[in-house]
Scaffold this active site. Structure first.
Site, PDB file in Angstrom:
ATOM      1  N   ARG A 186       2.118   1.480  -6.754  1.00  0.00           N
ATOM      2  CA  ARG A 186       2.338   0.393  -5.808  1.00  0.00           C
ATOM      3  C   ARG A 186       1.208  -0.632  -5.842  1.00  0.00           C
ATOM      4  O   ARG A 186       1.350  -1.732  -5.335  1.00  0.00           O
ATOM      5  CB  ARG A 186       2.489   0.964  -4.387  1.00  0.00           C
ATOM      6  CG  ARG A 186       3.699   1.858  -4.214  1.00  0.00           C
ATOM      7  CD  ARG A 186       3.721   2.513  -2.853  1.00  0.00           C
ATOM      8  NE  ARG A 186       4.003   1.573  -1.800  1.00  0.00           N
ATOM      9  CZ  ARG A 186       5.226   1.275  -1.360  1.00  0.00           C
ATOM     10  NH1 ARG A 186       6.273   1.820  -1.927  1.00  0.00           N
ATOM     11  NH2 ARG A 186       5.396   0.440  -0.366  1.00  0.00           N
ATOM     12  N   GLU A 209       2.344 -11.469 -16.183  1.00  0.00           N
ATOM     13  CA  GLU A 209       2.060 -10.335 -15.309  1.00  0.00           C
ATOM     14  C   GLU A 209       1.113  -9.323 -15.944  1.00  0.00           C
ATOM     15  O   GLU A 209       0.193  -8.818 -15.285  1.00  0.00           O
ATOM     16  CB  GLU A 209       3.370  -9.611 -14.948  1.00  0.00           C
ATOM     17  CG  GLU A 209       4.226 -10.326 -13.930  1.00  0.00           C
ATOM     18  CD  GLU A 209       5.507  -9.575 -13.656  1.00  0.00           C
ATOM     19  OE1 GLU A 209       5.871  -9.446 -12.476  1.00  0.00           O
ATOM     20  OE2 GLU A 209       6.161  -9.120 -14.620  1.00  0.00           O
ATOM     21  N   CYS A 267       0.826  -1.194   0.000  1.00  0.00           N
ATOM     22  CA  CYS A 267       0.000   0.000   0.000  1.00  0.00           C
ATOM     23  C   CYS A 267       0.868   1.255   0.000  1.00  0.00           C
ATOM     24  O   CYS A 267       2.060   1.215   0.234  1.00  0.00           O
ATOM     25  CB  CYS A 267      -0.903   0.004   1.220  1.00  0.00           C
ATOM     26  SG  CYS A 267      -1.743  -1.565   1.504  1.00  0.00           S
ATOM     27  N   HIS A 286      11.781 -33.759 -22.213  1.00  0.00           N
ATOM     28  CA  HIS A 286      11.441 -34.496 -21.005  1.00  0.00           C
ATOM     29  C   HIS A 286      10.013 -34.206 -20.543  1.00  0.00           C
ATOM     30  O   HIS A 286       9.684 -34.473 -19.377  1.00  0.00           O
ATOM     31  CB  HIS A 286      12.447 -34.169 -19.894  1.00  0.00           C
ATOM     32  CG  HIS A 286      13.846 -34.602 -20.215  1.00  0.00           C
ATOM     33  ND1 HIS A 286      14.246 -35.919 -20.169  1.00  0.00           N
ATOM     34  CD2 HIS A 286      14.919 -33.885 -20.624  1.00  0.00           C
ATOM     35  CE1 HIS A 286      15.529 -36.002 -20.511  1.00  0.00           C
ATOM     36  NE2 HIS A 286      15.954 -34.772 -20.802  1.00  0.00           N
ATOM     37  N   ASN A 333      -0.024   0.121   6.870  1.00  0.00           N
ATOM     38  CA  ASN A 333       0.496  -0.843   5.899  1.00  0.00           C
ATOM     39  C   ASN A 333       0.951  -2.086   6.648  1.00  0.00           C
ATOM     40  O   ASN A 333       1.491  -1.982   7.753  1.00  0.00           O
ATOM     41  CB  ASN A 333       1.701  -0.276   5.144  1.00  0.00           C
ATOM     42  CG  ASN A 333       1.314   0.646   4.023  1.00  0.00           C
ATOM     43  OD1 ASN A 333       0.141   0.840   3.751  1.00  0.00           O
ATOM     44  ND2 ASN A 333       2.308   1.220   3.366  1.00  0.00           N
ATOM     45  N   GLY A 334       0.802  -3.257   6.022  1.00  0.00           N
ATOM     46  CA  GLY A 334       1.283  -4.482   6.630  1.00  0.00           C
ATOM     47  C   GLY A 334       0.151  -5.337   7.176  1.00  0.00           C
ATOM     48  O   GLY A 334      -1.018  -5.180   6.815  1.00  0.00           O
ATOM     49  N   LYS A 389       6.868 -11.831 -17.625  1.00  0.00           N
ATOM     50  CA  LYS A 389       6.338 -10.539 -18.077  1.00  0.00           C
ATOM     51  C   LYS A 389       4.988 -10.707 -18.768  1.00  0.00           C
ATOM     52  O   LYS A 389       4.063  -9.917 -18.563  1.00  0.00           O
ATOM     53  CB  LYS A 389       7.327  -9.858 -19.027  1.00  0.00           C
ATOM     54  CG  LYS A 389       8.512  -9.257 -18.351  1.00  0.00           C
ATOM     55  CD  LYS A 389       8.097  -8.049 -17.526  1.00  0.00           C
ATOM     56  CE  LYS A 389       9.073  -7.790 -16.398  1.00  0.00           C
ATOM     57  NZ  LYS A 389       9.004  -8.718 -15.287  1.00  0.00           N
ATOM     58  N   LYS A 410       3.549  -3.348  -6.562  1.00  0.00           N
ATOM     59  CA  LYS A 410       4.962  -3.144  -6.875  1.00  0.00           C
ATOM     60  C   LYS A 410       5.868  -3.703  -5.788  1.00  0.00           C
ATOM     61  O   LYS A 410       6.879  -4.316  -6.078  1.00  0.00           O
ATOM     62  CB  LYS A 410       5.232  -1.653  -7.067  1.00  0.00           C
ATOM     63  CG  LYS A 410       6.665  -1.320  -7.471  1.00  0.00           C
ATOM     64  CD  LYS A 410       6.997  -1.882  -8.830  1.00  0.00           C
ATOM     65  CE  LYS A 410       8.381  -1.477  -9.303  1.00  0.00           C
ATOM     66  NZ  LYS A 410       8.766  -2.199 -10.528  1.00  0.00           N
ATOM     67  N   TRP A 466      -4.377  -2.176  -0.349  1.00  0.00           N
ATOM     68  CA  TRP A 466      -4.502  -3.432  -1.079  1.00  0.00           C
ATOM     69  C   TRP A 466      -5.126  -4.432  -0.118  1.00  0.00           C
ATOM     70  O   TRP A 466      -4.550  -4.745   0.915  1.00  0.00           O
ATOM     71  CB  TRP A 466      -3.123  -3.907  -1.555  1.00  0.00           C
ATOM     72  CG  TRP A 466      -3.173  -5.032  -2.543  1.00  0.00           C
ATOM     73  CD1 TRP A 466      -2.941  -6.350  -2.296  1.00  0.00           C
ATOM     74  CD2 TRP A 466      -3.447  -4.941  -3.942  1.00  0.00           C
ATOM     75  NE1 TRP A 466      -3.065  -7.077  -3.445  1.00  0.00           N
ATOM     76  CE2 TRP A 466      -3.376  -6.241  -4.476  1.00  0.00           C
ATOM     77  CE3 TRP A 466      -3.764  -3.884  -4.791  1.00  0.00           C
ATOM     78  CZ2 TRP A 466      -3.597  -6.511  -5.821  1.00  0.00           C
ATOM     79  CZ3 TRP A 466      -3.983  -4.155  -6.121  1.00  0.00           C
ATOM     80  CH2 TRP A 466      -3.902  -5.461  -6.628  1.00  0.00           C
ATOM     81  N   GLU A 497      12.018 -15.045 -17.534  1.00  0.00           N
ATOM     82  CA  GLU A 497      11.606 -13.650 -17.377  1.00  0.00           C
ATOM     83  C   GLU A 497      10.639 -13.229 -18.474  1.00  0.00           C
ATOM     84  O   GLU A 497       9.673 -12.501 -18.219  1.00  0.00           O
ATOM     85  CB  GLU A 497      12.841 -12.745 -17.366  1.00  0.00           C
ATOM     86  CG  GLU A 497      12.556 -11.261 -17.242  1.00  0.00           C
ATOM     87  CD  GLU A 497      11.870 -10.870 -15.946  1.00  0.00           C
ATOM     88  OE1 GLU A 497      11.371  -9.737 -15.880  1.00  0.00           O
ATOM     89  OE2 GLU A 497      11.802 -11.695 -15.001  1.00  0.00           O
TER      90      GLU A 497
END
Length: 622
Positions: free
Chosen positions: A33, A498, A2, A514, A108-109, A495, A617, A81, A491
């Protein structure tokens, strides 16, 4: 996750920049964020006024339109969030505390013991209006304010009773000039202005007002007025050694600058990002990592390296493994930070742990750092955010200097992380004598040419843009690579997952036969990252064989290959060229077309590439 903003100052004298407006501007700069509700509290004529709405910041702005107030002198604001309770108006922050709503608090948290605290408060006659853990903290601070008559002491007592991770900000009608905050395992920084002061979950909250910042340490309470900042620890002892520093970038760096998205802008900034990470590291032919505050004798005694990271940072760490083992001959493991401490890892005083985190606040990585240090290991943090928790709790830190990264999906920070890993590997090889000075100088010379190569890739991206637009309706994309091409494939797939929300998988190309080759059918798009033919010949030829394998089964082969590599032509439907460089350094080039592809495909689908669904983020909860 947040965003938090706090403000104490005199701006009420200017109607266009009341504390409520200052706080809203700070929230706008923290939108990257990730959040699903937003709210603000101001002290207005000794009353606490809270406005909050589910959804985007525009909903909060609309709710505040036409609302008159005397301006006040302090404000706190928050983008949430959802964790405890859904994204509703009632669960949004700030929360009122006390029997008459005399206090407002943002958080936050996660407060792990909130259920017991809530039961205790309800038994004491306090009523709750939300499903959140945060409201318990609001009532606790209000209750302690009744008992102590001092907001700083009330926050200190409350913080000492909480379990979990939190940043708390509170204002109270009986302290109309004051914002009080506390932090444990969650980010908080102070902005030092002229006749005004700020609080934020990161410096983006206030960078357009001041570039002077103050680090707030673990388990500390900070009290902010327009003219003063004071800090005590959770035991009540005054803190006088807080570190002050100057922010190295300005507010313009956190603006889109004419691009359609922050992600598109940050992809285009990658040549400068790598150059900035490299700048000033080589002096008189030797690497100088000024942040490396670990005695060289300790580094020479290291017999194992463990890289801990999550997501994109873990892919950067996988590249580091290839480089460090090649240059230093030290066994190197790459661990997902959230798995590291739960599997009883073998870590000793001769283990070097490398923690990679863009924000420096990734909770999984922070807990891995703490576990490693408890076992006696030395820890080096690779981070982009000055003053964040992970570097402060590590033995040494290597900062990226790539500037603010706003888009949730990391691009330029990823290249900065890989570059920093190369620097660390070469520094260790220098300290331990694995490479001669002229070998390190040659490697650094090649590395310093990479920004020019990156720019060449960026300048020739039309082919990738066209591919992405043509493929916007695909439902699955596979990525293959060997050596550093393997983490590049991972990666590339990450992306696409995401920001485009489609099935994507990255595989080690040799693993194809395999099992994963069963996924290949007619028309299946497959990106293949091909290593240089000028490196280990067998590596190149093996990947060319992998292209043939998927092509024979009907795949559409999208090949990323070095300029002049004609061996791929008979088997590629599309060849995307990158400049020639060392095999190890190719990870900085071959990923860029994959970033562009994901960004352009998601944009073609009409998606918000900067704020993808369900993601934030900075992941500050474990």
């Amino acid at each position: 996750m947040c965003g938090i903003v706090g403000y104490a100052g005199p701006r009420a004298a200017a109607p266009s920049s009341r504390p409520v407006d200052v706080a809203l501007q700070g929230l706008a700069r923290l939108e990257y964020r990730g959040y699903d509700s937003a709210g603000i509290a101001v002290l207005d004529d000794d009353a606490v006024r809270v406005t909050k709405r589910a959804g985007k910041l525009a909903n909060l702005r609309e709710a505040l339109e036409g609302v008159s107030d005397s301006g006040g002198r302090v404000a706190i604001a928050h983008t949430r969030w959802a964790t405890h309770g859904g994204p509703t108006d009632g669960n949004a922050h700030p929360h009122l505390g006390g029997r008459d709503g005399e206090l407002a608090l943002v958080h936050n948290g996660i407060i792990e013991n909130f259920a017991a605290l809530r039961a205790e408060l309800e038994a004491d006659g306090y009523s709750f209006a939300s499903e959140t853990d945060s409201e318990a903290a609001a009532h606790l601070v209000a209750r302690e304010m009744e008992r102590a008559g001092d907001l700083t002491e009330a926050m200190r007592r409350t913080a000492a009773s909480l379990e979990g991770a939190f940043t708390l900000l509170a204002v109270h009608r009986d302290a109309p000039d004051t914002v009080v905050a506390a932090r444990r395992n969650s980010p908080l920084v102070v902005g030092l202005g002229e006749g005004e002061n700020f609080l934020g979950s990161d410096v983006a909250a206030f960078v357009d007002s001041t570039k002077e910042a103050l680090e707030i340490g673990q388990d500390q309470v900070v009290t902010v007025t327009a003219d003063d900042v004071s800090i005590v620890d959770f035991d009540g002892h005054e803190v006088t050694d807080a570190t002050r520093y100057t922010i190295e970038w300005d507010a313009a760096a956190a603006q889109k600058g004419g691009y359609d998205s922050f992600m598109a802008k940050e992809i285009q900034e990658q040549a400068d990002a790598v150059a900035d990470t490299l700048r000033g590291r080589l002096e008189n032919g030797a690497l100088q990592l000024d942040e490396m505050d670990i005695d060289p004798s300790v580094l020479r005694s290291i017999d194992k390296i463990v890289v801990v990271a999550c997501g994109t940072a873990a892919n950067a760490g996988a590249v580091a493994k290839y480089a460090i083992e090649h240059w230093c001959r030290i066994p190197t493991e790459v661990e997902l930070a959230h798995e590291f401490r739960y599997r009883d890892p073998v870590v000793t005083e001769k283990t070097l742990v490398v923690a990679i985190s863009q924000s420096g606040e990734t909770m999984d990585t922070l807990m891995a750092v703490r576990h490693a240090r408890e076992q006696g290991a030395k820890v080096i943090a690779l981070c982009n955010t000055r003053g964040s928790t992970i570097p402060r709790e590590s033995d040494a830190a290597l900062y990226l200097h790539v500037g603010p990264e706003i888009a949730v999906a990391s691009t330029k920070a990823y290249l900065g992380q890989i570059t920093a890993c190369y620097l660390l590997g070469l520094f260790l090889a220098q300290v331990r004598g694995n490479l001669y000075p002229d070998e390190i100088a040659a490697l650094m010379a090649d590395l310093e040419r990479i920004p020019e190569h990156i720019q060449q890739v960026l300048d020739s991206s039309e082919q990738v843009t066209r591919l992405a637009q043509d493929m916007k309706d695909v439902t699955s994309v596979l990525f293959l690579g060997r050596h550093v091409g393997y983490p590049t494939a991972m990666e590339g797939a990450l992306k696409l997952k995401e920001i485009a929300y489609i099935h994507a998988e990255g595989f080690a190309a040799g693993e194809l036969k395999h099992g994963p080759i069963a996924l290949v059918e007619e028309g299946q798009p497959v990106f293949v990252i091909v290593p240089s033919p000028n490196g280990r010949h067998s590596l190149h030829s093996k990947v060319v064989s992998n292209i043939q394998e998927v092509r024979a089964r009907g795949a559409r082969t999208l090949v990323i290959a070095e300029e002049g590599d004609d061996a791929v032509l008979p088997y590629a439907d599309e060849v995307i060229r990158v400049p020639a460089t060392r095999t190890l350094f190719a990870a900085l080039l071959t990923v860029i077309p994959l970033q562009i592809f994901s960004c352009e495909l998601a944009t073609a689908k009409g998606l918000d590439v900067d704020q993808p669904r369900n993601l934030a983020k900075s992941v500050t909860v474990e």
